[in-house]
Design a protein around this motif. Structure first.
Motif, mmCIF file in Angstrom:
data_model
loop_
_atom_site.group_PDB
_atom_site.id
_atom_site.type_symbol
_atom_site.label_atom_id
_atom_site.label_comp_id
_atom_site.label_asym_id
_atom_site.label_seq_id
_atom_site.Cartn_x
_atom_site.Cartn_y
_atom_site.Cartn_z
ATOM 1 N N UNK A 51 0.843 -1.190 0.000
ATOM 2 C CA UNK A 51 0.000 0.000 0.000
ATOM 3 C C UNK A 51 0.884 1.248 0.000
ATOM 4 N N UNK A 52 0.369 2.343 -0.546
ATOM 5 C CA UNK A 52 1.081 3.621 -0.556
ATOM 6 C C UNK A 52 0.157 4.731 -0.081
ATOM 7 N N UNK A 53 0.718 5.665 0.670
ATOM 8 C CA UNK A 53 -0.028 6.833 1.135
ATOM 9 C C UNK A 53 0.878 8.046 0.987
ATOM 10 N N UNK A 54 0.322 9.116 0.473
ATOM 11 C CA UNK A 54 1.073 10.353 0.316
ATOM 12 C C UNK A 54 0.793 11.243 1.522
ATOM 13 N N UNK A 55 1.835 11.645 2.222
ATOM 14 C CA UNK A 55 1.707 12.488 3.401
ATOM 15 C C UNK A 55 2.616 13.689 3.224
ATOM 16 N N UNK A 56 2.022 14.822 2.871
ATOM 17 C CA UNK A 56 2.753 16.047 2.555
ATOM 18 C C UNK A 56 3.749 15.777 1.423
ATOM 19 N N UNK A 57 5.043 15.870 1.687
ATOM 20 C CA UNK A 57 6.042 15.614 0.644
ATOM 21 C C UNK A 57 6.701 14.254 0.815
ATOM 22 N N UNK A 58 6.115 13.430 1.657
ATOM 23 C CA UNK A 58 6.678 12.115 1.958
ATOM 24 C C UNK A 58 5.727 11.035 1.469
ATOM 25 N N UNK A 59 6.286 10.030 0.820
ATOM 26 C CA UNK A 59 5.518 8.882 0.365
ATOM 27 C C UNK A 59 5.755 7.736 1.330
ATOM 28 N N UNK A 60 4.671 7.214 1.896
ATOM 29 C CA UNK A 60 4.759 6.072 2.796
ATOM 30 C C UNK A 60 4.423 4.818 2.002
ATOM 31 N N UNK A 61 5.351 3.865 1.993
ATOM 32 C CA UNK A 61 5.145 2.593 1.304
ATOM 33 C C UNK A 61 5.085 1.516 2.373
ATOM 34 N N UNK A 62 4.002 0.737 2.358
ATOM 35 C CA UNK A 62 3.826 -0.329 3.341
ATOM 36 C C UNK A 62 4.162 -1.669 2.708
ATOM 37 N N UNK A 72 13.060 -2.416 -0.665
ATOM 38 C CA UNK A 72 12.349 -1.261 -1.220
ATOM 39 C C UNK A 72 13.114 0.020 -0.916
ATOM 40 N N UNK A 73 13.685 0.132 0.280
ATOM 41 C CA UNK A 73 14.476 1.325 0.624
ATOM 42 C C UNK A 73 15.656 1.502 -0.322
ATOM 43 N N UNK A 74 16.198 0.418 -0.811
ATOM 44 C CA UNK A 74 17.317 0.469 -1.744
ATOM 45 C C UNK A 74 16.920 1.194 -3.036
ATOM 46 N N UNK A 75 15.637 1.160 -3.380
ATOM 47 C CA UNK A 75 15.148 1.782 -4.614
ATOM 48 C C UNK A 75 14.455 3.128 -4.360
ATOM 49 N N UNK A 76 14.749 3.774 -3.239
ATOM 50 C CA UNK A 76 14.112 5.056 -2.914
ATOM 51 C C UNK A 76 14.243 6.089 -4.032
ATOM 52 N N UNK A 77 15.455 6.270 -4.552
ATOM 53 C CA UNK A 77 15.676 7.293 -5.580
ATOM 54 C C UNK A 77 14.896 6.982 -6.857
ATOM 55 N N UNK A 78 14.853 5.708 -7.240
ATOM 56 C CA UNK A 78 14.107 5.323 -8.437
ATOM 57 C C UNK A 78 12.622 5.587 -8.268
ATOM 58 N N UNK A 94 10.894 8.960 0.592
ATOM 59 C CA UNK A 94 10.102 7.738 0.666
ATOM 60 C C UNK A 94 10.409 7.083 2.004
ATOM 61 N N UNK A 95 9.365 6.748 2.726
ATOM 62 C CA UNK A 95 9.529 6.047 3.996
ATOM 63 C C UNK A 95 8.818 4.703 3.873
#
Length: 154
Positions: A51-62, A72-78, A94-95
């Motif tokens: 799941x993904x949620x957008x919170x202000x300028x941060x994207x939360x990926x569950x 997934x953290x390894x691909x943050x920039x992509x 991305x968090x």
């Protein structure tokens, strides 16, 4: 002076009679965002982005486990590069968070008692007449284990 902040959560009644339409619209946006995130990840990792949620300028990926979270953290920039900046806001970071399943948080450990022979060996090495703290503790342990083993087999 009242400096109370505007609440982040709105009641369903605050949407002028169309709460369901607003919820469905929000869900559709989040699904579209999740599809974009999954497209930016390798196929084996993408299936674990739940799941993904957008919170202000941060994207939360569950995700479902710590192993996949680190991948997934390894691909943050992509992920950040793959999401176009819309007019409202730009994603800066991305968090990744882990969703725990109810079964994993409620697992209980089972008791593992030693065999009757091992308990008898412990009690056989103890000198009941000694005032040594270690002998007294070992005797107490042996009696407790013997009692619990008897309760378990009864």
């Amino acid at each position: 002076m009242n400096h109370s902040k505007k609440p982040l959560f709105k009641s369903a009644m605050d949407f002028n009679g169309r709460p369901l339409a607003m919820c469905l619209e929000k869900i559709a946006e989040q699904k579209q965002l999740l599809n974009r995130v999954r497209n930016s990840l390798p196929a084996d990792i993408a299936e674990h982005a739940i799941h993904c949620v957008l919170s202000n300028t941060r994207l939360l990926v569950y995700t479902d486990s710590a192993v996949w979270a680190s991948q997934i953290r390894f691909f943050n920039q992509e992920i950040v590069k793959s999401l176009p900046a819309n007019g409202r806001q730009t994603i800066v970071s991305v968090q990744v968070k882990i969703l725990l399943t109810p079964t994993s948080s409620t697992s209980r450990r089972t008791k593992c008692l030693p065999s009757a022979k091992t308990i008898d060996d412990i009690l056989g090495r103890v000198d009941d007449k000694s005032n040594d703290a270690l002998d007294l503790a070992l005797a107490k342990l042996g009696r407790t284990l013997k009692k619990r083993l008897a309760d378990k087999t009864a």
